[in-house]
Enzyme design. Structure first.
Site, PDB file in Angstrom:
ATOM      1  N   ASP A   1      15.378 -52.481  32.684  1.00 32.34           N
ATOM      2  CA  ASP A   1      15.981 -51.829  33.838  1.00 32.34           C
ATOM      3  C   ASP A   1      17.469 -51.623  33.513  1.00 32.34           C
ATOM      4  O   ASP A   1      17.999 -52.286  32.614  1.00 32.34           O
ATOM      5  CB  ASP A   1      15.821 -52.747  35.058  1.00 32.34           C
ATOM      6  CG  ASP A   1      16.624 -52.271  36.254  1.00 32.34           C
ATOM      7  OD1 ASP A   1      16.516 -51.079  36.597  1.00 32.34           O
ATOM      8  OD2 ASP A   1      17.358 -53.091  36.845  1.00 32.34           O
TER       9      ASP A   1
ATOM     10  N   ASP B   1      20.247 -50.586  36.288  1.00 36.18           N
ATOM     11  CA  ASP B   1      21.152 -50.959  37.382  1.00 36.18           C
ATOM     12  C   ASP B   1      20.990 -52.421  37.759  1.00 36.18           C
ATOM     13  O   ASP B   1      19.913 -52.854  38.176  1.00 36.18           O
ATOM     14  CB  ASP B   1      20.892 -50.067  38.604  1.00 36.18           C
ATOM     15  CG  ASP B   1      21.220 -48.625  38.285  1.00 36.18           C
ATOM     16  OD1 ASP B   1      22.359 -48.374  37.864  1.00 36.18           O
ATOM     17  OD2 ASP B   1      20.338 -47.761  38.430  1.00 36.18           O
TER      18      ASP B   1
HETATM   19  C1  XBP Z   1      18.427 -48.456  40.906  1.00 33.78           C
HETATM   20  C2  XBP Z   1      18.499 -47.530  42.025  1.00 33.78           C
HETATM   21  C3  XBP Z   1      19.261 -46.295  41.870  1.00 33.78           C
HETATM   22  C4  XBP Z   1      20.763 -46.475  41.896  1.00 33.78           C
HETATM   23  C5  XBP Z   1      21.431 -45.173  42.181  1.00 33.78           C
HETATM   24  O1  XBP Z   1      17.279 -49.305  41.036  1.00 33.78           O
HETATM   25  O2  XBP Z   1      17.925 -47.761  43.058  1.00 33.78           O
HETATM   26  O3  XBP Z   1      18.897 -45.447  42.898  1.00 33.78           O
HETATM   27  O4  XBP Z   1      21.119 -47.377  42.918  1.00 33.78           O
HETATM   28  O5  XBP Z   1      21.090 -44.206  41.252  1.00 33.78           O
HETATM   29  P1  XBP Z   1      16.620 -50.017  39.769  1.00 33.78           P
HETATM   30  P2  XBP Z   1      20.796 -42.685  41.689  1.00 33.78           P
HETATM   31  O6  XBP Z   1      17.685 -50.880  39.145  1.00 33.78           O
HETATM   32  O7  XBP Z   1      15.519 -50.858  40.343  1.00 33.78           O
HETATM   33  O8  XBP Z   1      16.121 -48.947  38.836  1.00 33.78           O
HETATM   34  O9  XBP Z   1      21.801 -42.314  42.735  1.00 33.78           O
HETATM   35  O10 XBP Z   1      20.966 -41.900  40.406  1.00 33.78           O
HETATM   36  O11 XBP Z   1      19.391 -42.657  42.229  1.00 33.78           O
HETATM   37 MG    MG Z   2      17.906 -52.975  38.917  1.00 35.04          MG
END
Ligand code: XBP
Ligand code: MG
Length: 252
Positions: free
Chosen positions: A9, A11
């Site tokens: 992952d 983020d």
């Molecule tokens: C990450 C997200 C993303 C980011 C924002 O979740 O939910 O939506 O917060 O990115 P994970 P975007 O770590 O579970 O993948 O604005 O590009 O969607």
């Molecule tokens: Mg995440």
């Protein structure tokens, strides 16, 4: 089955992007558009229940802004706001403002040297991933990852397992030969849903999430001079996560 591939992952796992990147970028986009929307750190923690930036904005309006009157072009407005947000996020990342979390670069470097295959499975926009890798992990490091599965490439975002299935299919690997790295409950619902043994590193937004079913929950990946803390799961008696740790966890 031996360990063959690592699926990451982005983020919250590779970097604290929500705190250092996404939230400020959303707020800048709202201000540019003259909207009185503002997401403080506490509200943002609640909004993270919904993955995907466009989906998150719609959720905010539906759940927190009953006063807001949607115009006929609301969906298009959200798309445009999200484009502006992505530009702000990219600028932040390109300035090196979003560092990798402890141990990430060390582990990726070691994993590559050990011949493990690497991929990314994230709900964020692809451009966000490439800019972040280029400026925080290092020039050319996108090529370390065989597959960068991101954003709207699958319609159902995490907690649906689809993005993991997509990455594994592209690589031609089975879940049994992989480990997933996640930081959040939505993330582990996706990885566990895809049948993947999962290592969790928490952050301030996800400390109190339910990580039942994962192999281990750690403060971070740790470094030789800054050991990680184990919060739950397998005790492998090692102070930081390296390839030997991953092989032992996978076999456990
Ligand atoms: C990450 C997200 C993303 C980011 C924002 O979740 O939910 O939506 O917060 O990115 P994970 P975007 O770590 O579970 O993948 O604005 O590009 O969607
Ligand atoms: Mg995440």
């Amino acid at each position: 089955m031996t360990l063959n591939a690592l699926l990451f992952d982005v983020d919250g796992t590779l970097a604290d992007t929500e705190r250092d990147g996404h939230r400020p970028a959303f707020n800048q986009a709202f201000a540019d558009a003259g909207l009185d929307w503002h997401w403080d750190a506490a509200l943002y923690g609640k909004l993270l229940a919904v993955t995907g930036g466009k989906e998150r904005m719609k959720h905010y309006i539906d759940q927190y802004r009953p006063d807001y009157v949607k115009t006929a072009d609301f969906d298009e407005m959200v798309v445009n706001l999200h484009k502006a947000k992505t530009r702000h996020y990219s600028a932040l990342a390109a300035n090196g403002g979003i560092p990798m979390r402890p141990g990430v670069k060390r582990l990726l470097t070691e994993a590559r040297a050990a011949g493990l295959r690497l991929a990314i499975a994230t709900t964020t926009t692809p451009e966000n991933v490439t800019v972040l890798l280029e400026h925080s992990l290092g020039p050319g490091t996108q090529d370390w990852f065989e597959v960068i599965a991101a954003g709207d490439i699958v319609p159902a975002k995490k907690p649906a397992p689809d993005i993991y299935f997509y990455a594994m299919e592209k690589m031609g690997v089975s879940a049994a030969e992989c480990l997933a790295f996640e930081d959040s409950e939505n993330g582990i619902r996706a990885s566990l849903g895809a049948g993947l043994k999962t290592l969790v590193t928490v952050n301030d937004y996800t400390l109190d999430h339910d990580f039942s079913g994962t192999a281990v929950v750690l403060s971070d990946l740790g470094e030789p001079d800054a050991p990680c803390r184990r919060l739950a799961g397998a005790d492998l008696g090692r102070p930081f996560v390296d390839v030997a740790y991953l092989r032992a966890l996978h076999a456990a």
